[in-house]
Design an enzyme around this catalytic site. Structure first.
Site, PDB file in Angstrom:
ATOM      1  N   HIS A 164     -27.413 -20.389  59.820  1.00  0.00           N
ATOM      2  CA  HIS A 164     -26.559 -19.763  60.838  1.00  0.00           C
ATOM      3  C   HIS A 164     -25.081 -20.099  60.620  1.00  0.00           C
ATOM      4  O   HIS A 164     -24.307 -20.074  61.570  1.00  0.00           O
ATOM      5  CB  HIS A 164     -26.942 -20.250  62.247  1.00  0.00           C
ATOM      6  CG  HIS A 164     -28.218 -19.699  62.792  1.00  0.00           C
ATOM      7  ND1 HIS A 164     -29.446 -20.097  62.352  1.00  0.00           N
ATOM      8  CD2 HIS A 164     -28.461 -18.770  63.766  1.00  0.00           C
ATOM      9  CE1 HIS A 164     -30.396 -19.454  63.032  1.00  0.00           C
ATOM     10  NE2 HIS A 164     -29.822 -18.646  63.884  1.00  0.00           N
ATOM     11  N   GLU A 187     -33.171  -5.841  61.218  1.00  0.00           N
ATOM     12  CA  GLU A 187     -31.803  -5.769  60.697  1.00  0.00           C
ATOM     13  C   GLU A 187     -31.592  -4.603  59.735  1.00  0.00           C
ATOM     14  O   GLU A 187     -30.581  -3.910  59.798  1.00  0.00           O
ATOM     15  CB  GLU A 187     -31.405  -7.091  60.015  1.00  0.00           C
ATOM     16  CG  GLU A 187     -30.922  -8.176  60.975  1.00  0.00           C
ATOM     17  CD  GLU A 187     -32.014  -8.774  61.834  1.00  0.00           C
ATOM     18  OE1 GLU A 187     -33.212  -8.555  61.537  1.00  0.00           O
ATOM     19  OE2 GLU A 187     -31.688  -9.460  62.819  1.00  0.00           O
TER      20      GLU A 187
HETATM   21  C1  LIG Z   1     -33.805 -11.903  61.472  1.00  0.00           C
HETATM   22  C2  LIG Z   1     -33.251 -12.502  62.701  1.00  0.00           C
HETATM   23  N1  LIG Z   1     -32.660 -11.710  63.621  1.00  0.00           N
HETATM   24  C3  LIG Z   1     -32.169 -12.234  64.745  1.00  0.00           C
HETATM   25  C4  LIG Z   1     -32.242 -13.578  64.987  1.00  0.00           C
HETATM   26  C5  LIG Z   1     -31.709 -14.160  66.276  1.00  0.00           C
HETATM   27  N2  LIG Z   1     -32.838 -14.538  67.107  1.00  0.00           N
HETATM   28  C6  LIG Z   1     -33.281 -15.799  67.149  1.00  0.00           C
HETATM   29  S1  LIG Z   1     -34.668 -15.955  68.047  1.00  0.00           S
HETATM   30  C7  LIG Z   1     -34.698 -14.318  68.405  1.00  0.00           C
HETATM   31  C8  LIG Z   1     -35.776 -13.748  69.263  1.00  0.00           C
HETATM   32  C9  LIG Z   1     -37.105 -14.033  68.718  1.00  0.00           C
HETATM   33  O1  LIG Z   1     -38.057 -13.564  69.613  1.00  0.00           O
HETATM   34  P1  LIG Z   1     -39.586 -13.848  69.364  1.00  0.00           P
HETATM   35  O2  LIG Z   1     -39.928 -13.480  67.961  1.00  0.00           O
HETATM   36  O3  LIG Z   1     -40.343 -13.198  70.431  1.00  0.00           O
HETATM   37  O4  LIG Z   1     -39.696 -15.425  69.444  1.00  0.00           O
HETATM   38  P2  LIG Z   1     -39.419 -16.370  70.706  1.00  0.00           P
HETATM   39  O5  LIG Z   1     -37.959 -16.705  70.711  1.00  0.00           O
HETATM   40  O6  LIG Z   1     -39.832 -15.644  71.913  1.00  0.00           O
HETATM   41  O7  LIG Z   1     -40.234 -17.572  70.433  1.00  0.00           O
HETATM   42  C10 LIG Z   1     -33.619 -13.670  67.824  1.00  0.00           C
HETATM   43  C11 LIG Z   1     -33.318 -12.229  67.955  1.00  0.00           C
HETATM   44  C12 LIG Z   1     -32.827 -14.375  63.995  1.00  0.00           C
HETATM   45  N3  LIG Z   1     -32.907 -15.705  64.133  1.00  0.00           N
HETATM   46  N4  LIG Z   1     -33.323 -13.826  62.877  1.00  0.00           N
END
Ligand SMILES: Cc1ncc(C[n+]2csc(CCOP(=O)(O)OP(=O)(O)O)c2C)c(N)n1
Ligand SMILES: Cc1ncc(C[n+]2csc(CCOP(=O)(O)OP(=O)(O)O)c2C)c(N)n1
Ligand SMILES: [Mg+2]
Ligand SMILES: [Mg+2]
Lengths: 319, 358, 319, 358
Positions: D162, D91
């Site tokens: 959220h 971010e």
């Molecule tokens: C700081 C932040 N940015 C964006 C999000 C929105 N978001 C939720 S899960 C996710 C992807 C996460 O990917 P990963 O770390 O690979 O975990 P996975 O969902 O595959 O378990 C995003 C972008 C968030 N929750 N927090």
């Protein structure tokens, strides 16, 4: 490594418990009975279970938005988890947290934090607390592949390594961050290389293979517990469901997903247990039946539980 | 190491700009010693670290170097590297690590050198620490203190990225407590209260005030969180202020004495949760209110205070509330335009005149 | 690499200009004529000059709190710099920024940013802008050793590498972040290893040797300009002064500092120029004299310039 | 892909909870089409990307996936991966990269999925982008837009991390503009204005409003930044509100029509810089004021608005200003306690009754 039978069977039990929990939760979700999103752990069961089974009860894990599996792997009770995701006072967080925030301090889960990467500094701090109090406990923050691109991740691994803290950084590469394949946001394929930036060991294992994960985790936990500092443990698996239940997955093909279903860690481990004569088909069927019953009861418990009393709306804001 | 050296800050030796007689908080005869604001913070830390071995400090360059303003100087020698920890430059992780340590029984006092840098740590402070207890349904608590130097001062121009007053960022977040001491007495008492409190407390140190001296009791005492402190009672007009601005308020009050105008000064030493009662009653009593804050005017703390007066004292108001605030501007470097970016005593005097003459 | 004489002499000139600027600024500071802190670049002249001399004028650098040197290396005018650090309307930033925020867009310096690590994302964005506009320009964010522990650093290098952006990440290891030797906050000694986490080249050079720095920078800049993506360039030198002018340095010994003064990059380069017959002692003395005169004039200009008119206090807040 | 699918969000298909007749902004006969709030944002982006090739989008999962709420859906197909860029989860770097690109001539529209995550990006937003022009003495400008979804809604519980409304974090920082559209018309017009503006603009999308539909002119138009918009004129009481809260205000206003009470609704569609004039005159005209905001009560936006009424309309006030705000609490998950965390129409009705009956 020689793993005793009861441990192996408990691994199987927890993997199946996660699977059934997620399928049940998805079903509830699709029938409109769960508010909020749920992010399932389908396909990653071996990763969470392999790691958490290497931990003691008083070791701590920090979760993510996708932590039903981590909590169950660490020993959480599905009753209190379903109650939580249905927003009930009997849930782990008394209905305040919901699916994305399940914490279960009684089993060593300090909380699922829905801001990607947020669990890392907190786990590092917990490990610092352990060390300062002379406790031989270990902290394990889980992160996804995409989470390892956050500033939190770098800062946390760096701090833990420079202080030799008892942390195992679990990096679960399921290849997607929401819709984005990790190959578009990270130039390297083997994320365990990143350990070198901090002078700590980086280990990469097949995350569909619970035994491989467990063995690597045992080493990493042992290293942490004995004061030698952190390890980066990368498990390679796949997110078999969408980012959240019901997510349309416009960014990948059905074929790709189907290919990965062939690696489903549960049948694979089942086969292993049977072919090594650790358990019979009957034994394993028994476990599955037992878990399915557990789920029915858990859902019943959750549904019958009351929501928080509106008069308690201001509770827990301040201690 | 003599007193004066202890008071030196990283940005030069500072001199207080007002007489400490303006605010007296120790009764005659009570055993006490004179300490500067920064020494008072240091002594609070020292005493709490002696009292409770769970208390420890973490932050950038707080060890031998003693922090950017020398506040933690000597503590490293006394308590060693385990309990006075230099960290990497990782503000979000400093705050987050404090949370983690607090969760497992420690009582960390973390430092982010300048509140300006806390923009990097807002997630751990506001989304994690502030909400963890609530989100987990009370399964845990997060007893930490986060020290940050804020506002102008430091004797010299520090420009736009080292001079802000950002208490509102934190005051808007339920789950946090936010304090902003204005005197050595309060600095020590609020720090002790903050360390003993079971919640995350944002402790905002006023750079302008570091060299200010005042009597501090020898005995163990706390200044309770969640209360405003009436620094001077009066009947004609209420000045609500916090941090360094309290001194301008006190000096202005003093100037009106000769004119027979009696000024009450309410120090919002705990910014949040706000002691609405004290502000409301004072405003109801005097019917005339001036608000003073160093932060930028728009959406700064005076908005909340003014609205509160509206809610609690409207029918007693004999004049519209007037506020005196920092300019709506990033802080400039050059003297000629830095002067005037923050309120001074004269601004407060004028505002009092304005509400009195309405 | 064959470096032409005029380039070598210009390097020398800029190194001396930085040295004299910093000594003059320190002197002004000690006499109480500079408000605010100044963070000098003494000892690091070869690093900034070696890198910036490898850049074109329209390439962009992003600085830190310690960027007098970066600005001069990139071609900034000491007059406007002194005017800035004295808070004058004739300064680069019209007195709004001061020592920690000197930007000189006319010479390709997008600004010194006093929040450690803050220049990185901005430089990455500038490089993205170059790429999207088809401009063959390069962006160079400078960071200190300690700055490479920030989340910004990891996020920025990762983003730039995954998009193959034209960035050279200049990491100047002067071994200290304020009072803290890098060995206490980072487990590895060779910071260029960190490049591996992003699949980009990591290069480590002697930061006291302007030619070595220049050669490495030319390669990295060429790589960036030709679309091959970023490089991590680590220069190893030392901060010969305190963190800021007048800082007491209780955390290191006089001996340590004296040891490093022996590596002073300016006499070393001087010797090189003479022993390779690139310049005579006379030539170099001439340069030094010229620069000293420049400083006297620059300070005079700055002192005689007016402060900003208070009526303009609200200028430049919004465009 | 039909309309309804376009309106689906990542957290389920939403339904608007109020009739779009409450707010009509297009003159009869003017060529227009009905769009949802999120479609209006999307069409603004599309048109601006066509108009100016320097405009591009960056953010997490905004490409094929179309962002967490589907706002950018179809834009990737139209403009391709260079101009609709998925980023790593970073971010602070997203915000900072937008700044860097803006400095060299691009006009980025960045997205941070939820305003809650912007705690990670406050440094780049508030300390760098907001101050760069000032700190460099006007050498540069930073023309970007940062889109963030804020507030409750999304059809479903999203709990404490959220669901926040954090406009005050940004409104307190000079150098930023902060907008918060309440209708499809404003969403489109403010986005176009924001993209064409030469300053960093924080564009806060209301999750509750994504499915709300309304008429949007076919022609190219902008809604100017820095103005409040009077959504309904009235003479007895002024309701100042922003974002989704405007709808509660409008509905409440409608309910009072039959009782012969005439309610003026002032939409603070640009939160900062604040159009003090419009709020002040409306308050002076009616003498009775209600403030409505979804953000937490303490130190939220209503403080500033209330203080402003105090400053500009005190002598006309016939009753103390009353505010209706979000609860001072992290947002809980369970229905039983999530209900009531944010204001609803009934709360506004009660507040209007209160100021009318004073
Ligand atoms: C700081 C932040 N940015 C964006 C999000 C929105 N978001 C939720 S899960 C996710 C992807 C996460 O990917 P990963 O770390 O690979 O975990 P996975 O969902 O595959 O378990 C995003 C972008 C968030 N929750 N927090
Ligand atoms: C984010 C942030 N944290 C802390 C500081 C205070 N500070 C200023 S310079 C500095 C040390 C920087 O060290 P390094 O990156 O090695 O650069 P150097 O000073 O050696 O050039 C610190 C901690 C800051 N300006 N920004
Ligand atoms: Mg993933
Ligand atoms: Mg350094």
């Amino acid at each position: 490594m020689d793993i005793d039978k009861s441990t192996l069977l408990e691994m199987y039990r927890r993997m199946v418990r996660i699977r059934e929990f997620e399928l049940t939760a998805t079903d509830l979700f699709k029938r409109g009975q769960v508010k909020g999103a749920i992010h399932t752990y389908l396909g990653q069961e071996a990763s969470g279970v392999g790691i958490c089974m290497a931990l003691r009860k008083d070791d701590l894990i920090a979760g993510t938005h996708r932590s039903h599996g981590h909590n169950i792997a660490k020993g959480a009770n599905p009753k209190k988890m379903f109650a939580e995701i249905l927003g009930k006072e009997t849930g782990y967080c008394k209905g305040r947290g919901g699916s994305m925030h399940i914490a279960a301090f009684e089993t060593g889960s300090l909380g699922a934090l829905a801001v990607v990467g947020a669990g890392i500094p907190i786990a590092v701090g917990a490990a610092l607390g352990f060390k300062m109090q002379g406790q031989k406990r270990v902290a394990v923050p889980f992160t996804g592949d995409a989470g390892s691109n956050t500033g939190n991740w770098h800062e946390g691994v760096n701090m833990a390594s420079s202080w030799d803290l008892p942390v195992v950084f679990a990096l679960e590469n399921n290849h997607y961050g929401v819709s984005t394949n990790i190959k578009y946001t990270t130039k390297i394929e083997d994320l365990s290389i990143r350990a070198q930036s901090y002078g700590i060991p980086g280990v990469r294992v097949d995350g569909f293979d619970v035994i491989a994960v467990y063995e690597a985790a045992v080493d990493a936990v042992e290293r942490a517990r004995s004061g030698k500092g952190p390890t980066l443990l990368v498990t390679e698996s796949y997110r078999l469901d969408g980012h959240y239940a019901g997510e349309p997955q416009v960014y990948r093909t059905k074929e790709e997903v189907e290919e990965y279903w062939k690696k489903d860690p549960i049948p694979r481990f089942r086969k292993h247990l049977m072919s090594n004569n650790i358990a019979s088909e009957n034994d394993l069927d028994g476990i599955e039946k037992e878990i399915k019953k557990e789920m029915v009861e858990a859902v019943k418990f959750a549904k019958e539980s009351p929501q928080p009393d509106p008069d308690t709306a201001f509770d827990y804001i301040y201690a | 190491m003599g007193k004066i050296e202890k008071d030196a800050t990283s940005l030069g030796t500072l001199k207080p700009t007002m007489s400490s007689d303006l605010i007296v908080q120790v009764k005659k005869g009570e055993p006490a010693q004179e300490l500067s604001y920064q020494e008072a913070i240091r002594e609070a830390l020292r005493e709490e670290m002696i009292r409770d071995e769970k208390v420890f400090l973490l932050g950038e360059d707080i060890a031998k170097h003693g922090g950017a303003f020398g506040v933690t100087r000597t503590l490293f020698d006394q308590f060693g590297p385990e309990r006075v920890r230099n960290t990497p430059i990782s503000e979000n992780t400093i705050a987050g690590a404090a949370t983690g340590a607090a969760l497992v029984g420690m009582r960390p006092v973390a430092e982010i050198m300048f509140v300006d840098f806390s923009g990097l740590a807002m997630d751990q402070i506001c989304n994690q620490a502030a909400k963890l207890r609530f989100m987990t349904g009370g399964q845990c608590k997060v007893p930490w203190v986060l020290r940050m130097a804020q506002g102008g001062g430091a004797g010299k121009s520090t420009a736009a990225q080292h001079s802000q007053s950002l208490e509102v960022w934190y005051a808007q977040i339920p789950g946090l407590k936010v304090v902003m001491p204005s005197t050595p007495y309060d600095a020590k008492g609020l720090m002790k209260a903050a360390i003993r409190d079971d919640n995350p407390v944002i402790y905002l140190e006023q750079k302008f005030l570091y060299p200010f001296r005042g009597l501090v009791p020898d005995k163990d005492y706390i200044v309770p969180l969640s209360k405003c402190d009436i620094k001077r009672t009066g009947s004609d007009v209420t000045v609500v202020a916090s941090g360094y601005m309290v001194w301008h308020a006190m000096k202005a009050a003093q100037q009106f004495e000769s004119e027979g105008i009696s000024v009450e000064v309410v120090d919002v030493c705990t910014i949040s949760p706000l002691d609405e009662e004290t502000i409301g009653s004072s405003a109801s009593k005097t019917g005339r209110v001036v608000l003073v804050a160093e932060a930028c005017r728009s959406y700064g703390p005076t908005g909340e205070w003014g609205m509160l007066v509206m809610e609690r004292a409207f029918e007693y108001l004999q004049a519209p509330v007037v506020r005196v605030t920092g300019r709506n501007s990033p802080v400039p470097f050059a003297d000629s335009i830095e002067n005037g970016v923050w309120p001074d005593t004269e601004d407060v005097v004028k505002a009092i005149e304005k509400v009195m003459s309405y």
